[in-house]
Scaffold this motif. Structure first.
Motif, mmCIF file in Angstrom:
data_model
loop_
_atom_site.group_PDB
_atom_site.id
_atom_site.type_symbol
_atom_site.label_atom_id
_atom_site.label_comp_id
_atom_site.label_asym_id
_atom_site.label_seq_id
_atom_site.Cartn_x
_atom_site.Cartn_y
_atom_site.Cartn_z
ATOM 1 N N ASP A 189 -36.959 70.340 -33.772
ATOM 2 C CA ASP A 189 -37.499 69.857 -32.501
ATOM 3 C C ASP A 189 -38.655 70.735 -32.032
ATOM 4 O OD1 ASP A 189 -35.689 67.829 -32.518
ATOM 5 O OD2 ASP A 189 -34.324 68.739 -31.060
ATOM 6 N N ALA A 190 -38.474 72.049 -32.130
ATOM 7 C CA ALA A 190 -39.530 72.968 -31.714
ATOM 8 C C ALA A 190 -40.743 72.841 -32.613
ATOM 9 C CB ALA A 190 -39.005 74.404 -31.721
ATOM 10 N N LEU A 191 -40.526 72.621 -33.906
ATOM 11 C CA LEU A 191 -41.626 72.483 -34.847
ATOM 12 C C LEU A 191 -42.454 71.244 -34.551
ATOM 13 C CD1 LEU A 191 -41.619 73.195 -38.618
ATOM 14 C CD2 LEU A 191 -42.340 70.934 -37.878
ATOM 15 N N LEU A 192 -41.803 70.105 -34.375
ATOM 16 C CA LEU A 192 -42.526 68.852 -34.164
ATOM 17 C C LEU A 192 -43.202 68.809 -32.798
ATOM 18 C CD1 LEU A 192 -40.017 66.293 -35.730
ATOM 19 C CD2 LEU A 192 -42.110 67.238 -36.742
ATOM 20 N N GLY A 193 -42.634 69.491 -31.810
ATOM 21 C CA GLY A 193 -43.206 69.473 -30.469
ATOM 22 C C GLY A 193 -44.214 70.569 -30.216
ATOM 23 N N THR B 95 -47.615 72.837 -30.181
ATOM 24 C CA THR B 95 -49.073 72.785 -30.210
ATOM 25 C C THR B 95 -49.584 74.214 -30.373
ATOM 26 O OG1 THR B 95 -49.465 73.121 -27.844
ATOM 27 C CG2 THR B 95 -49.007 70.856 -28.571
ATOM 28 N N VAL B 96 -50.898 74.341 -30.571
ATOM 29 C CA VAL B 96 -51.479 75.678 -30.674
ATOM 30 C C VAL B 96 -51.111 76.528 -29.464
ATOM 31 C CG1 VAL B 96 -53.661 76.936 -30.646
ATOM 32 C CG2 VAL B 96 -53.375 74.988 -32.176
ATOM 33 N N ASP B 97 -51.050 75.909 -28.299
ATOM 34 C CA ASP B 97 -50.802 76.657 -27.062
ATOM 35 C C ASP B 97 -49.334 77.001 -26.847
ATOM 36 O OD1 ASP B 97 -53.510 76.556 -26.431
ATOM 37 O OD2 ASP B 97 -53.295 74.606 -25.455
ATOM 38 N N THR B 98 -48.427 76.410 -27.637
ATOM 39 C CA THR B 98 -47.002 76.698 -27.465
ATOM 40 C C THR B 98 -46.398 77.368 -28.704
ATOM 41 O OG1 THR B 98 -46.335 74.474 -28.204
ATOM 42 C CG2 THR B 98 -46.737 74.786 -25.844
ATOM 43 N N VAL B 99 -47.261 77.924 -29.561
ATOM 44 C CA VAL B 99 -46.765 78.604 -30.766
ATOM 45 C C VAL B 99 -45.829 79.752 -30.403
ATOM 46 C CG1 VAL B 99 -47.469 80.092 -32.679
ATOM 47 C CG2 VAL B 99 -48.611 77.912 -32.312
ATOM 48 N N ALA B 100 -46.118 80.456 -29.313
ATOM 49 C CA ALA B 100 -45.260 81.578 -28.916
ATOM 50 C C ALA B 100 -43.833 81.114 -28.654
ATOM 51 C CB ALA B 100 -45.820 82.269 -27.679
ATOM 52 N N GLU B 101 -43.670 79.946 -28.041
ATOM 53 C CA GLU B 101 -42.338 79.412 -27.785
ATOM 54 C C GLU B 101 -41.659 79.029 -29.093
ATOM 55 O OE1 GLU B 101 -38.856 78.042 -26.118
ATOM 56 O OE2 GLU B 101 -40.424 79.352 -25.292
ATOM 57 N N PHE B 102 -42.408 78.466 -30.017
ATOM 58 C CA PHE B 102 -41.846 78.148 -31.332
ATOM 59 C C PHE B 102 -41.385 79.419 -32.044
ATOM 60 C CE2 PHE B 102 -42.551 77.860 -35.934
ATOM 61 C CZ PHE B 102 -41.634 76.877 -36.248
ATOM 62 N N ASN B 103 -42.203 80.476 -32.001
ATOM 63 C CA ASN B 103 -41.823 81.741 -32.633
ATOM 64 C C ASN B 103 -40.564 82.312 -31.998
ATOM 65 O OD1 ASN B 103 -44.026 81.649 -34.374
ATOM 66 N ND2 ASN B 103 -45.330 82.863 -33.019
ATOM 67 N N ARG B 104 -40.473 82.198 -30.670
ATOM 68 C CA ARG B 104 -39.281 82.691 -29.987
ATOM 69 C C ARG B 104 -38.045 81.952 -30.469
ATOM 70 N NH1 ARG B 104 -35.833 81.259 -26.522
ATOM 71 N NH2 ARG B 104 -36.844 79.238 -26.189
ATOM 72 N N ARG B 105 -38.153 80.638 -30.587
ATOM 73 C CA ARG B 105 -37.022 79.833 -31.049
ATOM 74 C C ARG B 105 -36.650 80.193 -32.491
ATOM 75 N NH1 ARG B 105 -32.250 77.947 -30.985
ATOM 76 N NH2 ARG B 105 -31.922 76.004 -32.128
ATOM 77 N N ALA B 106 -37.639 80.390 -33.340
ATOM 78 C CA ALA B 106 -37.362 80.745 -34.731
ATOM 79 C C ALA B 106 -36.637 82.084 -34.829
ATOM 80 C CB ALA B 106 -38.666 80.781 -35.524
ATOM 81 N N LEU B 107 -37.029 83.045 -33.973
ATOM 82 C CA LEU B 107 -36.382 84.350 -34.005
ATOM 83 C C LEU B 107 -34.962 84.306 -33.438
ATOM 84 C CD1 LEU B 107 -39.379 86.651 -33.047
ATOM 85 C CD2 LEU B 107 -38.129 86.648 -35.216
ATOM 86 N N GLU B 108 -34.681 83.328 -32.583
ATOM 87 C CA GLU B 108 -33.303 83.142 -32.124
ATOM 88 C C GLU B 108 -32.414 82.652 -33.263
ATOM 89 O OE1 GLU B 108 -33.954 81.926 -27.412
ATOM 90 O OE2 GLU B 108 -33.476 80.389 -28.900
ATOM 91 N N VAL B 109 -32.968 81.798 -34.100
ATOM 92 C CA VAL B 109 -32.202 81.223 -35.214
ATOM 93 C C VAL B 109 -32.107 82.209 -36.375
ATOM 94 C CG1 VAL B 109 -32.181 79.373 -36.931
ATOM 95 C CG2 VAL B 109 -32.791 78.868 -34.557
ATOM 96 N N PHE B 110 -33.206 82.886 -36.644
ATOM 97 C CA PHE B 110 -33.271 83.839 -37.755
ATOM 98 C C PHE B 110 -32.927 85.218 -37.189
ATOM 99 C CE2 PHE B 110 -35.324 86.605 -40.857
ATOM 100 C CZ PHE B 110 -35.078 85.952 -42.061
ATOM 101 N N THR B 111 -31.682 85.625 -37.318
ATOM 102 C CA THR B 111 -31.173 86.768 -36.558
ATOM 103 C C THR B 111 -31.231 88.109 -37.293
ATOM 104 O OG1 THR B 111 -28.944 86.255 -37.323
ATOM 105 C CG2 THR B 111 -29.639 85.295 -35.214
ATOM 106 N N GLU B 112 -31.533 88.117 -38.576
ATOM 107 C CA GLU B 112 -31.550 89.369 -39.323
ATOM 108 C C GLU B 112 -32.648 90.309 -38.810
ATOM 109 O OE1 GLU B 112 -30.438 92.207 -41.133
ATOM 110 O OE2 GLU B 112 -29.386 90.447 -41.964
#
Length: 279
Positions: free
Chosen positions: A72-76, A78-95
């Protein structure tokens, strides 16, 4: 210039070599040192490793959980919301253990290289904002992430880090231009009103094929050079990448002589860059 077997091979060599350099840098560094204002070395390494992990889910053909976890974060995005996508990815990728991270990074890059060894490098995958990114562009994007964040870690820890111009050039030519040749989805969406005025900017460097990018009525297209242009840019790939990702200022890039802009209507460049910008 179409994607060639030579450019495909160069991209694959670059990602393998840069992954090795980045992994060695991470394990030599203090994981608690702040590589950016917000991320320690450990979190920076986790960010890069999370991108490689997600790429394993994009190349297939086997189903992998990495993309589904952030779809959902990937498809939604934009260039301006990449920081939010990165935050979500780091929540999922916990190592966060650096040695575990570099082991996973190397394994995931190896997986992607093996899965794409015999594939068409122009085959596309659905990427940020629903854009259609060719496989060669996906690899080139990760090369740039490794180079930029390797620069961050080295600057924070006093280590040596090289950004080879030929490897840096992959971000512009194999990633950005190839992405713009296809459906970019909502990736470049912004609040800038579409302009009737056509803006054409020609880009040249010693490491890329000359190309003209055109913004017209809110749409971006790629043209061969030689036609009418408003602005001409000559650039050193490493310098322009550091500038685009705010590691150095525009003033410093220009004063270094490694990014030059001129033409009939240079005042149109800011309007162009408000839409044509990089994730």
């Amino acid at each position: 210039m179409p994607v060639t077997q030579e450019s495909w091979k160069a991209t694959r060599v670059a990602i393998a070599d840069t992954t090795d350099r980045f992994a060695e840098l991470v394990v030599r560094s203090d994981p608690a040192a702040m590589a950016t204002p917000d991320w320690s070395v450990a979190v920076t390494a986790a960010h890069v490793a999370s991108l490689a992990w997600m790429n394993t889910g994009l190349v297939g053909p086997d189903a992998r959980p990495s993309v589904a976890a952030v779809e959902d974060a990937l498809l939604g995005c934009t260039v301006d919301t990449v920081a939010e996508f990165n935050r979500r990815a780091l929540e999922v990728f916990t190592e966060r253990d650096p040695r575990v991270l570099v082991t996973r990074l190397r394994a995931d890059v190896d997986h992607v290289l093996a899965a794409t060894e015999d594939t068409d490098p122009t085959r596309t995958v659905t990427w940020l904002g629903g854009s259609q990114l060719p496989i060669i562009g996906m690899l080139a994007h990760l090369v740039n992430e490794l180079l930029i964040h390797g620069h961050d870690i080295a600057r924070a820890t006093g280590a040596d880090w090289e950004i080879p111009a030929a490897d840096a050039a992959l971000f512009f030519e194999a990633f950005f231009v190839e992405l713009l040749r296809r459906d970019i989805g909502d990736l470049l969406a912004n609040d800038e009103p579409p302009r009737e005025r056509r803006i054409a900017v020609e880009f040249r460097s010693d490491h890329t094929t000359p190309v003209t990018l055109v913004l017209h009525r809110g749409e971006v297209s790629v043209e061969e050079p030689g036609g009418p242009t408003d602005v001409r840019i000559r650039f050193d790939p490493a310098t322009v990448n550091l500038m685009l990702f705010h590691r150095i200022s525009k003033a410093r890039a220009v004063l270094s002589g490694r990014v030059l802009a001129w033409g009939r209507r240079p005042w149109l460049l800011p309007a162009f860059l408000r839409t044509v910008r990089c994730p």
